[in-house]
Design a protein around this motif. Structure first.
Motif, mmCIF file in Angstrom:
data_model
loop_
_atom_site.group_PDB
_atom_site.id
_atom_site.type_symbol
_atom_site.label_atom_id
_atom_site.label_comp_id
_atom_site.label_asym_id
_atom_site.label_seq_id
_atom_site.Cartn_x
_atom_site.Cartn_y
_atom_site.Cartn_z
ATOM 1 N N HIS A 105 0.827 -1.203 0.000
ATOM 2 C CA HIS A 105 0.000 0.000 0.000
ATOM 3 C C HIS A 105 0.864 1.255 0.000
ATOM 4 N N ARG A 109 0.958 4.215 -2.789
ATOM 5 C CA ARG A 109 0.445 5.511 -2.339
ATOM 6 C C ARG A 109 1.523 6.599 -2.423
ATOM 7 N N HIS A 390 -5.044 5.125 4.987
ATOM 8 C CA HIS A 390 -5.854 5.202 3.758
ATOM 9 C C HIS A 390 -6.615 6.515 3.617
ATOM 10 N N CYS A 392 -8.179 9.857 2.525
ATOM 11 C CA CYS A 392 -8.381 10.188 1.105
ATOM 12 C C CYS A 392 -7.222 10.989 0.510
HETATM 13 C C1 HEM Z 1 -16.033 14.598 -1.441
HETATM 14 C C2 HEM Z 1 -15.166 13.850 -2.057
HETATM 15 C C3 HEM Z 1 -14.480 12.633 -1.495
HETATM 16 C C4 HEM Z 1 -14.787 11.884 -0.399
HETATM 17 C C5 HEM Z 1 -15.932 12.079 0.603
HETATM 18 C C6 HEM Z 1 -13.791 10.833 -0.314
HETATM 19 C C7 HEM Z 1 -13.742 9.887 0.689
HETATM 20 C C8 HEM Z 1 -12.734 8.945 0.824
HETATM 21 C C9 HEM Z 1 -12.606 8.033 1.939
HETATM 22 C C10 HEM Z 1 -13.567 7.921 3.116
HETATM 23 C C11 HEM Z 1 -11.488 7.304 1.734
HETATM 24 C C12 HEM Z 1 -10.906 6.235 2.676
HETATM 25 C C13 HEM Z 1 -11.157 4.832 2.192
HETATM 26 C C14 HEM Z 1 -10.714 3.781 3.181
HETATM 27 O O1 HEM Z 1 -10.153 4.114 4.223
HETATM 28 O O2 HEM Z 1 -10.968 2.603 2.915
HETATM 29 C C15 HEM Z 1 -10.913 7.727 0.475
HETATM 30 C C16 HEM Z 1 -9.778 7.181 -0.088
HETATM 31 C C17 HEM Z 1 -9.316 7.537 -1.332
HETATM 32 N N1 HEM Z 1 -9.733 8.583 -2.120
HETATM 33 FE FE1 HEM Z 1 -11.263 9.832 -1.702
HETATM 34 N N2 HEM Z 1 -12.938 10.955 -1.376
HETATM 35 C C18 HEM Z 1 -13.307 12.040 -2.121
HETATM 36 C C19 HEM Z 1 -12.673 12.525 -3.261
HETATM 37 C C20 HEM Z 1 -11.575 11.979 -3.852
HETATM 38 C C21 HEM Z 1 -10.886 12.510 -5.012
HETATM 39 C C22 HEM Z 1 -11.253 13.803 -5.731
HETATM 40 C C23 HEM Z 1 -9.882 11.637 -5.322
HETATM 41 C C24 HEM Z 1 -8.848 11.694 -6.412
HETATM 42 C C25 HEM Z 1 -8.912 12.324 -7.508
HETATM 43 C C26 HEM Z 1 -9.925 10.567 -4.342
HETATM 44 C C27 HEM Z 1 -9.070 9.496 -4.312
HETATM 45 C C28 HEM Z 1 -8.981 8.591 -3.267
HETATM 46 C C29 HEM Z 1 -8.028 7.503 -3.242
HETATM 47 C C30 HEM Z 1 -7.003 7.157 -4.302
HETATM 48 C C31 HEM Z 1 -8.243 6.830 -2.026
HETATM 49 C C32 HEM Z 1 -7.504 5.603 -1.503
HETATM 50 C C33 HEM Z 1 -6.389 6.025 -0.590
HETATM 51 C C34 HEM Z 1 -5.690 4.847 0.053
HETATM 52 O O3 HEM Z 1 -6.269 3.763 0.103
HETATM 53 O O4 HEM Z 1 -4.552 5.035 0.504
HETATM 54 N N3 HEM Z 1 -10.960 10.814 -3.466
HETATM 55 N N4 HEM Z 1 -11.676 8.747 -0.046
#
Ligand code: HEM
Length: 447
Positions: A105, A109, A390, A392
């Motif tokens: 991971h 990342r 993880h 976001c």
């Molecule tokens: C309001 C908008 C957003 C919300 C509420 C949101 C919410 C989240 C949450 C709750 C996670 C954690 C998942 C976990 O712990 O299993 C996450 C991970 C992630 N988000 Fe977002 N997200 C948003 C927008 C975005 C945007 C704009 C991008 C990229 C362009 C993005 C890319 C990612 C990625 C790649 C992960 C995985 C990170 C990891 O596992 O290390 N997200 N998001």
């Protein structure tokens, strides 16, 4: 109105000594209530069963749901694994970093995250690119006079995320079609026959992956193409632990998915809240007139506290990601209970986001909670983005684009004295899972 629970299933049962929520249907379990009525389902379960209970996610099996705040802290623990995410959505999220733990991971990342931090976004001039696209879109809304808001914000966000990646504008319609096909994998039953969603979804995914693979090759060959794909490929190649093209492609696809429906939903809710609370609109217009232009860099965002508060409070009331799955790797202490190793867990972000333990008058939409705070934002203040390893990756990008959107909307509409008005109800048709969103049909007028 009654909840979508099975009236024939009233038996109280225990699994590992923890109560199972009654009302599950055969095959789909509690999914109908989870999708359509999650807040009430969680409240009823807590009231009747306590802080720990099993919910039945149909094909994904039973997940032990815990509404004790310890469950949120568990996201930072090494004793829980994200691999369960891959088992729930293998076709979409298999091989992506959101479903990995530990070194694998971290490696994936680390290579991506720099591009999404304020410095990376500023260097790639993402703010200026987004400001142009957003201004053109809200201008079109004003000219049309009314819009069905969720499909509009969905379309806008897709355009933004594709342009962020460096996908040429003339290719967008084809990408859009293939992406809609890919999304069928979210709901596809596991039956692989021609014409069925699984087959079509896989075809869309294979088309997208083939194009992304070409982008990665072009970036390696230093072809003149801008966008974050280039920046990420360079970061990967500099990192010494070069990742395979397959890993890169799967993770770029994850970025397209992660950055689309979540942000489209949040943006649509912002417009709905502005339409139903005129005082919010007046405060936003005042701020927009004061700053005079759409901000393009993170350093400008401090000038727009009202727009930022609007983004944070909207997401608090309407978190786009409501539940996170994890697997316990060790026996865990969660609140008052010991949870055996191997247990599948559900961490209800929605519950914490609107919890009285964290917020005064949690059911009220109050910009003041953000405008009047003096201490910096803590992890629980942005829990809608998760926490721990993880958390976001898109957080800084979302913050920028939501503030840009608010200011662009106010500047554009106020030129003709127009304001957003709600033309239909928002009570029926909200969804909470897999991504939460307002009803598809909500119409907003600008007059
Ligand atoms: C309001 C908008 C957003 C919300 C509420 C949101 C919410 C989240 C949450 C709750 C996670 C954690 C998942 C976990 O712990 O299993 C996450 C991970 C992630 N988000 Fe977002 N997200 C948003 C927008 C975005 C945007 C704009 C991008 C990229 C362009 C993005 C890319 C990612 C990625 C790649 C992960 C995985 C990170 C990891 O596992 O290390 N997200 N998001």
């Amino acid at each position: 109105m009654g909840m979508l629970l099975n009236p024939l299933n009233r038996r109280h049962r225990l699994r590992d000594d923890i109560p199972v929520m009654p009302g599950a249907f055969p095959l789909v379990g509690h999914l109908p209530a989870i999708v359509c009525d999650l807040p009430r389902l969680l409240q009823r379960a807590e009231r009747t069963l306590g802080s720990h209970f099993w919910l039945d996610f149909g094909p994904a099996g039973h997940l032990m749901t815990c509404v004790d705040l310890d469950a949120f802290a568990m996201l930072r623990s090494k004793d829980v694994s994200s691999a369960l995410i891959e088992e729930i959505a293998p076709e979409l999220l298999g091989g992506t970093l959101v479903a990995q733990d530990g070194a694998a991971h971290r490696q994936a990342r680390d290579a991506i995250k720099a591009a999404f931090l304020p410095k990376g976004l500023t260097q790639a001039r993402i703010g200026a690119l987004f400001a142009r696209v957003i201004r053109a879109r809200v201008q079109a809304w004003r000219d049309r006079g009314d819009v069905t808001i969720l499909p509009e914000t969905g379309d806008l966000m897709l355009k933004l995320i594709f342009s962020l990646m460096g996908i040429p504008a003339q290719d967008l319609p084809e990408w859009h079609r293939k992406y809609q096909q890919l999304l069928q994998l979210i709901v596809a039953p596991r039956v692989d026959l021609p014409g069925l969603p699984l087959r079509r979804g896989r075809a869309g995914r294979d088309w997208i992956d083939a194009r992304l693979r070409q982008f990665v090759r072009d970036a390696r060959a230093h072809a003149p193409r801008t966008g974050l794909i280039n920046d990420m490929v360079s970061a990967f190649d500099r990192s010494g632990d070069a990742l395979s093209d397959d890993v890169l492609v799967a993770n770029i696809r994850l970025l397209l998915l992660g950055g689309h429906e979540t942000t489209a939903s949040t943006m649509a809710w912002i417009v709905i809240e502005l339409a139903r609370q005129p005082v919010l609109w007046d405060a936003l217009v005042q701020e927009a007139q004061r700053v005079g232009a759409v901000p393009t860099r993170h350093t400008d965002l401090a000038q727009c506290p009202v727009a930022e508060a609007l983004f944070r409070e909207t997401l608090r009331m309407h978190p786009a990601t409501t539940l996170l799955p994890r697997r316990a790797l060790q026996e865990l202490q969660l609140g008052q209970r010991r949870i055996p190793a191997g247990t599948h867990l559900c961490i209800p972000l929605l519950h914490f986001s609107t919890s009285a333990l964290l917020h005064e008058a949690p059911d009220q939409f109050r910009l003041a909670r953000w405008l009047q705070r003096t201490e910096p934002i803590r992890p629980v203040d942005m829990l809608q983005f998760g926490t721990g390893p993880h958390v976001c990756i898109g957080y800084h990008l979302v913050w920028l684009e939501m503030v840009q959107f608010c200011i662009a909307l106010a500047l554009t509409m106020q030129k003709t004295g127009a304001r957003p008005r709600l033309l239909s109800g928002v009570e029926k048709g909200q969804r909470y899972y897999p991504t939460a969103h307002p009803p598809m049909t909500v119409r907003i007028g600008f007059s």
